[in-house]
Design an enzyme around this catalytic site. Sequence first.
Site, PDB file in Angstrom:
ATOM      1  N   LYS A  65       0.812  -1.223   0.000  1.00 54.02           N
ATOM      2  CA  LYS A  65       0.000   0.000   0.000  1.00 54.02           C
ATOM      3  C   LYS A  65       0.849   1.278   0.000  1.00 54.02           C
ATOM      4  O   LYS A  65       0.463   2.274  -0.605  1.00 54.02           O
ATOM      5  CB  LYS A  65      -0.960   0.004   1.195  1.00 54.02           C
ATOM      6  CG  LYS A  65      -2.075  -1.026   1.077  1.00 54.02           C
ATOM      7  CD  LYS A  65      -3.059  -0.897   2.220  1.00 54.02           C
ATOM      8  CE  LYS A  65      -4.196  -1.903   2.082  1.00 54.02           C
ATOM      9  NZ  LYS A  65      -5.206  -1.751   3.136  1.00 54.02           N
ATOM     10  N   ASP A 101     -10.624   2.162   2.599  1.00 57.25           N
ATOM     11  CA  ASP A 101     -10.827   1.414   3.841  1.00 57.25           C
ATOM     12  C   ASP A 101     -11.743   2.168   4.809  1.00 57.25           C
ATOM     13  O   ASP A 101     -12.624   1.578   5.436  1.00 57.25           O
ATOM     14  CB  ASP A 101      -9.487   1.120   4.519  1.00 57.25           C
ATOM     15  CG  ASP A 101      -8.655   0.100   3.754  1.00 57.25           C
ATOM     16  OD1 ASP A 101      -9.254  -0.763   3.074  1.00 57.25           O
ATOM     17  OD2 ASP A 101      -7.418   0.157   3.827  1.00 57.25           O
ATOM     18  N   TYR A 214     -11.881 -10.465  10.455  1.00 55.76           N
ATOM     19  CA  TYR A 214     -13.031 -11.368  10.506  1.00 55.76           C
ATOM     20  C   TYR A 214     -12.533 -12.791  10.316  1.00 55.76           C
ATOM     21  O   TYR A 214     -11.389 -13.019   9.891  1.00 55.76           O
ATOM     22  CB  TYR A 214     -14.051 -11.016   9.408  1.00 55.76           C
ATOM     23  CG  TYR A 214     -13.515 -11.274   8.024  1.00 55.76           C
ATOM     24  CD1 TYR A 214     -13.700 -12.504   7.397  1.00 55.76           C
ATOM     25  CD2 TYR A 214     -12.774 -10.309   7.346  1.00 55.76           C
ATOM     26  CE1 TYR A 214     -13.175 -12.758   6.143  1.00 55.76           C
ATOM     27  CE2 TYR A 214     -12.239 -10.549   6.090  1.00 55.76           C
ATOM     28  CZ  TYR A 214     -12.447 -11.777   5.493  1.00 55.76           C
ATOM     29  OH  TYR A 214     -11.914 -12.050   4.270  1.00 55.76           O
TER      30      TYR A 214
END
Length: 270
Positions: A65, A101, A214
């Site tokens: 990123k 995000d 998650y």
Amino acid sequence: MDQYRVFGNPIAQSKSPFIHQQFAAQSKQLMNYQSEWVALDQFEVTVQKLIANKGKGANVTAPFKEQAFALCDKLSERAKLAGAVNTLIFSQGSIYGDTTDGIGLVSDLLRHQVQLQNSKILLLGAGGAAKGVVQSLLEQSPKSLTIANRTLIKAQAIAQQYPNDAIEAITFADTEQITFDIIINATSAGLSGDSLPISDQTIKCSNTCYDMVYGKDQTAFLKQAQQLGVEHIIDGLGMLVGQAAASFQLWTGINPDVEPVLESLRAQLT
């Protein structure tokens, strides 16, 4: 057919191809979206290769990123503040970078009817995951946004980027002195299974606990929050789909329906 990729290392675990294929099918877009593993020293070469093959855009995940940020000719304000990019748009020989995000996080919180305006928000961690969402959270006009980190100077470095009285930086230990409405975990503890260095009392006083990660099972943080009776317990699957939807909209101008995609992904986890 328009070419899109998600670049990462590792990348095999990525849900992005499934998500974007679902969005494309919904909106009848001709889109070839695939995941691509990239060697650590080959990111720029790989991006240029996609552009040469008439690529329209790409998503970028760890550890690229920051490299994506450096590669861009133009950046959104969100990306400039985050110092990282997860969405690239290729147009007329130029590379535009954005980070979605924060949009994904906020849209998921709102989807769960979590009240952000005038709320006291605690953001745990001061790494890239935290940096990427601060601007979007501040845009919701919270009463306060407190960044807590083990190393205070890292949290302060983020807070000082924003000319906003609502934002402050503290250590994890300082959280015991304050109550919060919403606690968002942006540390790696959700992945490692470690417990967070904040007290049960701090967690118990909140009404929403959100973990950016998650999995098939609840993270240690969310289990702890549930046991302490916190009303809203939310994992990061909706954030994943939300940030993908924001990328898809940047590329196509179409805002896809996240609900059926979320349902499919949730079913795959069980």
